[in-house]
Design an enzyme around this catalytic site. Sequence first.
Site, PDB file in Angstrom:
ATOM      1  N   LYS A 150       0.874  -1.168   0.000  1.00 11.22           N
ATOM      2  CA  LYS A 150       0.000   0.000   0.000  1.00 11.22           C
ATOM      3  C   LYS A 150       0.914   1.222   0.000  1.00 11.22           C
ATOM      4  CE  LYS A 150      -3.285   2.651   2.686  1.00 11.22           C
ATOM      5  NZ  LYS A 150      -3.774   2.940   4.053  1.00 11.22           N
ATOM      6  N   ALA A 176      -9.447   5.623   4.106  1.00  3.56           N
ATOM      7  CA  ALA A 176      -9.280   6.768   5.012  1.00  3.56           C
ATOM      8  C   ALA A 176     -10.548   7.593   5.148  1.00  3.56           C
ATOM      9  CB  ALA A 176      -8.139   7.685   4.565  1.00  3.56           C
ATOM     10  N   GLY A 177     -10.799   8.036   6.374  1.00  2.00           N
ATOM     11  CA  GLY A 177     -11.890   8.954   6.663  1.00  2.00           C
ATOM     12  C   GLY A 177     -13.202   8.316   7.057  1.00  2.00           C
ATOM     13  N   ASN A 224      -9.372   1.945   9.832  1.00  5.90           N
ATOM     14  CA  ASN A 224      -8.593   1.583  11.005  1.00  5.90           C
ATOM     15  C   ASN A 224      -9.126   2.257  12.276  1.00  5.90           C
ATOM     16  OD1 ASN A 224      -4.986   1.506  11.713  1.00  5.90           O
ATOM     17  ND2 ASN A 224      -6.696   1.024  12.999  1.00  5.90           N
TER      18      ASN A 224
END
Length: 264
Positions: free
Chosen positions: A98, A186-187, A208
């Site tokens: 990644k 993300a977010g 996460n």
Amino acid sequence: MRLYDIEVASRLLLGTAQYPSPKILTEAIAASGCGVVTASLRREGPGSGAATGGAGFWSLLKASGARMLPNTAGCHSACEAVTTAHMAREVFGTSWIKLEVIGNADTLQPDPFALVEAARILCSEGFEVFPYTTEDLIVAERLLEAGCQVLMPWGAPIGSGRGLRHVDALASMRGHFPGVPLIIDAGIGAPSQAAQAMEMGFDAVLLNTAVARAGDPVAMARAFGKAVDAGRTAFEAGLMPPRDMAVPSTPILGMADLGLGGPA
């Protein structure tokens, strides 16, 4: 779902940082049903002495049964990211990476120029690159030209929990690259936001903080697993299009006239 010719059982990818303990991390991975976990060599690498147990961290992830996706989190230049990717391939024994190249310390937005440069180098060296990018279509085109077969656009800044901030732009990206696996990365802060991404036709979601920092990470991981499955099922079933006007669910034509309240 297939990623670089590897079949992955779940469309939820889970990060492994910030968990209260290795035990909770292990239980959250199992509860989520995720098929891929990601970890930063720089932060969590074997022998690093991290709170998760140093060398035992890698053994913990292997025991989970999920496929490993190391990442280059914390890198701020193409050179730094490429070097970290080489170390990750040696340590974790996978060509998957990644790719993160951060360009802004406040928003953690990727640097598009360094990202494309690093992607081109890594793809030429046999890596299978998962680039963390924005919803910019030109950057996406350049990453595909560099050899990437998967794109990971952000929903919102890392750790913000804001969900999909630019829905129209993300929808355009999905429509522009119909055959490319797109993973929202993300977010994402709530299961409903993950379901929204899946309902839009995105192939998977990586998250996460929303799980790791939850009051009950294991229960939250389970909730996200169900939300991703529900969103994908809804997309495949075919969502009804939104309408500007009300449409009665019960048709009037053909209804019996019972003469109630009408003229004598």
